[in-house]
Design a protein around this motif. Structure first.
Motif, short mmCIF file in Angstrom:
data_model
loop_
_atom_site.label_atom_id
_atom_site.label_comp_id
_atom_site.label_asym_id
_atom_site.label_seq_id
_atom_site.Cartn_x
_atom_site.Cartn_y
_atom_site.Cartn_z
N ALA A 98 0.83 -1.20 0.00
CA ALA A 98 0.00 0.00 0.00
C ALA A 98 0.87 1.26 0.00
O ALA A 98 0.53 2.26 -0.65
CB ALA A 98 -0.93 -0.01 1.21
N HIS A 99 1.99 1.20 0.72
CA HIS A 99 2.87 2.36 0.83
C HIS A 99 4.32 1.93 0.66
O HIS A 99 4.68 0.79 0.95
CB HIS A 99 2.70 3.05 2.19
CG HIS A 99 1.27 3.41 2.51
ND1 HIS A 99 0.62 4.46 1.92
CD2 HIS A 99 0.38 2.83 3.36
CE1 HIS A 99 -0.62 4.53 2.37
NE2 HIS A 99 -0.79 3.56 3.26
N ALA A 100 5.16 2.85 0.22
CA ALA A 100 6.58 2.58 0.08
C ALA A 100 7.20 2.46 1.47
O ALA A 100 6.86 3.23 2.37
CB ALA A 100 7.26 3.69 -0.70
N PRO A 101 8.12 1.52 1.68
CA PRO A 101 8.77 1.39 2.98
C PRO A 101 9.66 2.58 3.27
O PRO A 101 10.31 3.12 2.38
CB PRO A 101 9.58 0.10 2.83
CG PRO A 101 9.79 -0.06 1.36
CD PRO A 101 8.58 0.51 0.71
N GLU A 102 9.70 2.98 4.53
CA GLU A 102 10.53 4.11 4.93
C GLU A 102 12.01 3.74 4.92
O GLU A 102 12.38 2.60 5.18
CB GLU A 102 10.13 4.59 6.33
CG GLU A 102 8.72 5.15 6.42
CD GLU A 102 8.40 5.67 7.80
OE1 GLU A 102 9.30 5.64 8.66
OE2 GLU A 102 7.26 6.11 8.02
N GLY A 103 12.84 4.71 4.62
CA GLY A 103 14.29 4.51 4.66
C GLY A 103 14.86 3.87 3.42
O GLY A 103 16.08 3.67 3.34
N LEU A 104 14.02 3.55 2.43
CA LEU A 104 14.49 2.93 1.20
C LEU A 104 14.09 3.80 0.01
O LEU A 104 13.23 4.67 0.11
CB LEU A 104 13.90 1.52 1.05
CG LEU A 104 14.27 0.52 2.15
CD1 LEU A 104 13.50 -0.78 1.97
CD2 LEU A 104 15.78 0.26 2.16
N VAL A 105 14.72 3.54 -1.12
CA VAL A 105 14.40 4.26 -2.35
C VAL A 105 13.36 3.44 -3.11
O VAL A 105 13.62 2.30 -3.48
CB VAL A 105 15.65 4.48 -3.21
CG1 VAL A 105 15.29 5.19 -4.50
CG2 VAL A 105 16.70 5.27 -2.44
N ALA A 106 12.19 4.00 -3.32
CA ALA A 106 11.10 3.26 -3.94
C ALA A 106 10.53 4.03 -5.13
O ALA A 106 10.37 5.25 -5.07
CB ALA A 106 10.01 2.97 -2.92
N ARG A 107 10.21 3.30 -6.17
CA ARG A 107 9.57 3.88 -7.36
C ARG A 107 8.26 3.14 -7.61
O ARG A 107 8.25 1.91 -7.72
CB ARG A 107 10.49 3.76 -8.57
CG ARG A 107 9.89 4.28 -9.87
CD ARG A 107 10.92 4.28 -10.96
NE ARG A 107 10.40 4.75 -12.23
CZ ARG A 107 11.11 4.88 -13.35
NH1 ARG A 107 12.41 4.58 -13.33
NH2 ARG A 107 10.56 5.32 -14.46
N ARG A 108 7.17 3.87 -7.70
CA ARG A 108 5.87 3.25 -7.95
C ARG A 108 5.77 2.90 -9.43
O ARG A 108 5.85 3.76 -10.30
CB ARG A 108 4.75 4.20 -7.55
CG ARG A 108 3.37 3.55 -7.47
CD ARG A 108 2.33 4.58 -7.06
NE ARG A 108 1.07 3.99 -6.70
CZ ARG A 108 0.13 3.59 -7.58
NH1 ARG A 108 0.34 3.76 -8.87
NH2 ARG A 108 -1.01 3.06 -7.15
N ILE A 109 5.58 1.61 -9.70
CA ILE A 109 5.53 1.13 -11.07
C ILE A 109 4.13 1.20 -11.65
O ILE A 109 3.93 1.50 -12.82
CB ILE A 109 6.06 -0.32 -11.15
CG1 ILE A 109 7.53 -0.36 -10.72
CG2 ILE A 109 5.90 -0.88 -12.55
CD1 ILE A 109 8.45 0.47 -11.58
N GLY A 110 3.14 0.92 -10.83
CA GLY A 110 1.77 0.92 -11.32
C GLY A 110 0.83 0.37 -10.27
O GLY A 110 1.17 0.25 -9.10
N THR A 111 -0.36 0.01 -10.73
CA THR A 111 -1.41 -0.50 -9.85
C THR A 111 -1.66 -1.97 -10.15
O THR A 111 -1.73 -2.36 -11.33
CB THR A 111 -2.71 0.29 -10.04
OG1 THR A 111 -2.47 1.66 -9.70
CG2 THR A 111 -3.83 -0.26 -9.17
N ILE A 112 -1.81 -2.75 -9.11
CA ILE A 112 -2.18 -4.16 -9.27
C ILE A 112 -3.67 -4.29 -9.01
O ILE A 112 -4.16 -3.96 -7.93
CB ILE A 112 -1.39 -5.05 -8.30
CG1 ILE A 112 0.10 -5.04 -8.67
CG2 ILE A 112 -1.93 -6.48 -8.32
CD1 ILE A 112 0.96 -5.89 -7.76
N GLY A 113 -4.38 -4.73 -10.03
CA GLY A 113 -5.82 -4.93 -9.90
C GLY A 113 -6.13 -6.34 -9.40
O GLY A 113 -5.45 -7.29 -9.74
N THR A 114 -7.16 -6.44 -8.60
CA THR A 114 -7.63 -7.73 -8.10
C THR A 114 -9.11 -7.88 -8.43
O THR A 114 -9.90 -6.95 -8.23
CB THR A 114 -7.42 -7.84 -6.58
OG1 THR A 114 -6.01 -7.81 -6.30
CG2 THR A 114 -7.99 -9.14 -6.03
N ALA A 115 -9.46 -9.04 -8.96
CA ALA A 115 -10.84 -9.32 -9.34
C ALA A 115 -11.29 -10.61 -8.67
O ALA A 115 -10.50 -11.32 -8.03
CB ALA A 115 -10.97 -9.42 -10.85
#
Length: 312
Positions: A152-169
């Motif tokens: 849900a959120h990027a972990p603190e203290g690390l370098v994170a890049r949001r790639i996209g959204t994962i859909g669930t059906a």
């Protein structure tokens, strides 16, 4: 001095830390990929050289003595210092060669493997090591260099890049009848408590009566297999379930179950040539898979799939 030098051998430090963490020699040997006899012999030799007992052996496991507590604390500190040094030195590497350790979830492995294969063709000097596990490896301890994980959120203290959204059906076995579209009246297979953090697990808990959940598992792959076998409906990531034979979408993707996919590394490693090369390549290729991740397409070249509204 000789005793001190013997004590601080890296393998000894790792054994001390592993015994403390596992609470048993068997568990420590398993963590270090050693056989029990080798671990027992190494610990005995260490205690003999030092002339002190480091652990009390009891029916409930190994408990550190006073001397052992000092040794374990020192071992933990030195191992962390060594890991920090390794990261800093790795960050100064300017050559796109060496090993890149990647961790991801078991469900993402089939989707990522073609990306990893293509990366190897472009960068033959880089060797990839993949750990497919649901546990979040600790990048600060160099369990892995890069993590590709939903969260849900990027972990603190690390370098994170949001790639996209994962859909669930919501999926059912082909041919399975859902009572007049009322999903809450069907049988369900659902995550167990170890996966209770998933938004899909929370949705099921809020919308499906407990008596309709007939099967639980600690793996989305296991739930997909159970759904294929007709045990019940399942909430599954679209990138996983859309490619499985014998499954059909009956609702979704649902916004309440969406989560983000992150590409993560440690700040000390982001400028390392081999890690930088992997991050850039993976980000570009995964961006091209956004349709599959979101659930709007079933695969490369497929057209958008309409969503079925969830049951009221």
């Amino acid at each position: 001095m000789q005793k001190l030098q013997s004590l601080i051998a890296v393998d000894d430090l790792r054994l001390l830390a592993a015994v403390e963490e596992a609470g048993s020699l068997t568990g420590a040997a398993r963590r270090l990929h050693m056989d029990h006899s080798s671990a027992w012999r190494r610990l005995g030799q260490m205690e003999e050289r030092l002339g002190v007992r480091l652990f009390e052996r009891g029916r409930d496991g190994y408990v550190a003595t006073s001397a052992g507590e000092d040794a374990v604390a020192t071992a933990a500190r030195l191992l962390q210092d060594l890991a920090d040094l390794e990261r800093r030195l790795a960050g100064k590497d300017i050559r796109p060669t060496g090993v890149v350790r990647v961790t991801t979830t078991d469900t993402l492995v089939p989707l990522l493997t073609p990306v990893l294969a293509e990366f190897r063709q472009v960068h033959p000097g880089i060797v990839l090591e993949l750990a497919g596990a649901n546990a979040f490896f600790t990048l600060t301890k160099r369990d892995a260099d890069v993590a590709i994980r939903p969260a849900a959120h990027a972990p603190e203290g690390l370098v994170a890049r949001r790639i996209g959204t994962i859909g669930t059906a919501i999926y059912a076995a082909c041919g399975m009848m859902v009572p007049d579209g009322r999903l809450e009246e069907a049988d369900w297979v659902a995550p167990d408590d170890t996966l209770g953090h998933l938004r899909s697990a929370r949705w099921i808990a809020a919308n499906v009566p407990a008596e309709r959940v007939v099967y639980r598992a600690n793996s989305l792959l296991a739930l997909a297999a159970a759904c294929q076998a007709g045990l019940g409906l399942a909430a599954l990531p679209c990138f996983l379930a859309d490619g499985l034979a014998g499954l059909q979408r009956v609702a979704g993707p649902l916004a309440e179950m969406e989560t983000a996919l992150w590409l993560i590394t440690h700040p000390d490693l982001r400028r390392t040539a081999r890690v930088r090369a992997f991050l850039g390549f993976a980000a570009e290729r995964l961006a091209g898979l956004r349709g599959r991740l979101e659930g709007s397409v079933n695969g490369p070249g497929d057209t958008a799939r309409p969503s079925v509204p969830p049951a009221r």
